[in-house]
Design an enzyme around this catalytic site. Structure first.
Site, PDB file in Angstrom:
ATOM      1  N   HIS A   1      -8.018 -15.110 -13.890  1.00  0.00           N
ATOM      2  CA  HIS A   1      -8.434 -13.708 -14.000  1.00  0.00           C
ATOM      3  C   HIS A   1      -9.933 -13.615 -14.300  1.00  0.00           C
ATOM      4  O   HIS A   1     -10.433 -14.290 -15.200  1.00  0.00           O
ATOM      5  CB  HIS A   1      -7.636 -13.045 -15.128  1.00  0.00           C
TER       6      HIS A   1
ATOM      7  N   ALA B   1       0.860  -1.187   0.000  1.00  0.00           N
ATOM      8  CA  ALA B   1       0.000   0.000   0.000  1.00  0.00           C
ATOM      9  C   ALA B   1       0.889   1.227   0.000  1.00  0.00           C
ATOM     10  O   ALA B   1       1.314   1.708   1.051  1.00  0.00           O
ATOM     11  CB  ALA B   1      -0.927  -0.013   1.205  1.00  0.00           C
TER      12      ALA B   1
ATOM     13  N   GLU C   1       2.217  -9.113 -14.197  1.00  0.00           N
ATOM     14  CA  GLU C   1       1.161 -10.090 -14.511  1.00  0.00           C
ATOM     15  C   GLU C   1       1.508 -10.884 -15.779  1.00  0.00           C
ATOM     16  O   GLU C   1       1.244 -12.082 -15.872  1.00  0.00           O
ATOM     17  CB  GLU C   1      -0.189  -9.385 -14.679  1.00  0.00           C
TER      18      GLU C   1
ATOM     19  N   ASP D   1      -3.356  -8.076  -4.018  1.00  0.00           N
ATOM     20  CA  ASP D   1      -3.556  -6.647  -4.257  1.00  0.00           C
ATOM     21  C   ASP D   1      -4.301  -6.054  -3.062  1.00  0.00           C
ATOM     22  O   ASP D   1      -5.135  -6.728  -2.454  1.00  0.00           O
ATOM     23  CB  ASP D   1      -4.423  -6.444  -5.514  1.00  0.00           C
ATOM     24  N   VAL D   2      -4.052  -4.804  -2.765  1.00  0.00           N
ATOM     25  CA  VAL D   2      -4.691  -4.184  -1.598  1.00  0.00           C
ATOM     26  C   VAL D   2      -6.044  -3.552  -1.936  1.00  0.00           C
ATOM     27  O   VAL D   2      -6.874  -3.352  -1.051  1.00  0.00           O
ATOM     28  CB  VAL D   2      -3.760  -3.129  -0.946  1.00  0.00           C
ATOM     29  N   ASP D   3      -6.270  -3.252  -3.227  1.00  0.00           N
ATOM     30  CA  ASP D   3      -7.532  -2.585  -3.590  1.00  0.00           C
ATOM     31  C   ASP D   3      -8.637  -3.632  -3.740  1.00  0.00           C
ATOM     32  O   ASP D   3      -9.313  -3.723  -4.768  1.00  0.00           O
ATOM     33  CB  ASP D   3      -7.358  -1.769  -4.877  1.00  0.00           C
TER      34      ASP D   3
END
Ligand code: 2GW
Ligand code: MN
Length: 297
Positions: free
Chosen positions: A177, A66, A247, A155-157
């Site tokens: 995905h 973050a 990715e 991922d933090v979001d």
């Protein structure tokens, strides 16, 4: 008719012989061509699988980055993880940030730990995203060996809405995905320029994996992060950057190092407001973010 027949047989087999474990999904593939399970709701018994792992006294390291304005996602991420993520198991979050003072004070459950680590601020967001591989490689090398059995990098979001448990554990774990789980392979956004180390030729590749969640044993994830870091460095030396950054390199890695377990898009959905017939439960979802507001440039 075959679905109804299967359902009938399965239900009866299950009632009469409880030892017989039936996969209740006929609408999705639950195994890859190399015989790795693909985890969907309805393909596992959570009580049974919890009891198996309970005997093993495991620790799951979980890394999250973050930087800059992305600290605003931490509160929801951590609070929802405490509610849904490996509940009842030992979890050690390793949080990397350039603004430790912005880390919210979230009350953690028993046997849940959080370590905050300072990393330098970066100007290009592509660098934030890609540098994660090297930071993870070093973290596993220098610190985790004695304190964790498995690692997940997220991922933090994102925010948890449903169970993410030990059914997700494996030697090498990738998440399909959410934009590409029921599309033909020519749609996959692999790197297509042969000059990049992430290059995957047309006609190759099994699945398209998200860079926002992957994991596995320390040894396997160490090899993954080290390889991706090395490949990205070769790209830098050749002045090329893969289309979807780390990715793309992750997808290249998974093509030649097949994951031993795949997680369905339940484990990282696009957005809580979207639905799909096959996704019966959203476990983790990207949160809708205003890019103009959170991204530096
Ligand atoms: C800033 C500007 C533009 C893009 C990202 C950032 C940024 C990312 C930032 O200012 N601070 C930060 O901590 N990050 C971290 O990088 C954070 O952990 C975030 O979840 C992660 C990936 O960036 P994100 O979430 O904005 O990118 P997505 O959701 O479009 O990510 C997909 O594609 C990326 C590569 O292009 C990665 O592979 C990512 O894992 C994918 O989900
Ligand atoms: Mn993201």
């Amino acid at each position: 008719t075959s679905d109804i027949w299967m359902e009938t047989v399965c239900t009866h087999a299950y009632i009469e012989t409880p030892m017989y474990n039936c996969n209740h999904r006929t609408d999705v593939a639950s195994v890859t061509p190399w015989l790795a399970p693909i985890v969907w709701e309805g393909t596992f018994d959570s009580t049974l699988i919890d009891s198996i792992y309970k005997q093993q006294n495991i620790t799951i390291a979980t890394t999250v980055f973050a930087l800059g304005k992305y600290t605003r996602f931490l509160k929801d991420f951590l609070e929802s993880a405490e509610e849904h993520y490996f509940v009842g198991f030992r979890v050690h979050y390793h949080l990397f940030t350039d603004q430790a003072e912005e880390v919210p004070n979230v009350k953690l459950g028993q046997e849940r730990y959080l370590t905050v680590k300072k990393v330098p601020s970066m100007n290009r967001w592509q660098d934030i995203s890609m540098s994660r591989m090297e930071i993870l490689e070093k973290l596993i090398e220098n610190e985790l060996a004695s304190e964790a059995d498995y690692i997940f990098c997220l991922d933090v979001d994102t925010k948890f809405y449903g169970r993410w448990g030990v059914e997700s554990l494996g030697r090498l774990v990738g998440v399909i995905h959410p934009w590409f789980f029921n599309v033909p392979r020519f749609i996959f956004t692999y790197e297509r320029r042969p000059e990049s180390q992430a290059y995957i030729p047309a006609g190759e590749g099994d699945y398209y994996f998200t860079g926002a969640a992957f994991g596995g044993s320390l040894e396997d994830v160490h090899h993954l992060t080290k390889t991706c870091r090395e490949q990205m460095n070769i790209d830098i030396a050749n002045s090329i950057e893969a289309i979807w950054h780390e990715e793309s390199h992750l997808n290249k890695y998974f093509l030649y190092n097949k994951p031993s377990k795949l997680l369905s898009p339940e484990y990282l959905w696009r957005d809580i407001s979207m639905s799909s017939g096959q996704v019966k439960i959203i476990r983790l979802s990207h949160v809708a973010k205003n890019n103009a507001e959170v991204r530096p440039n």
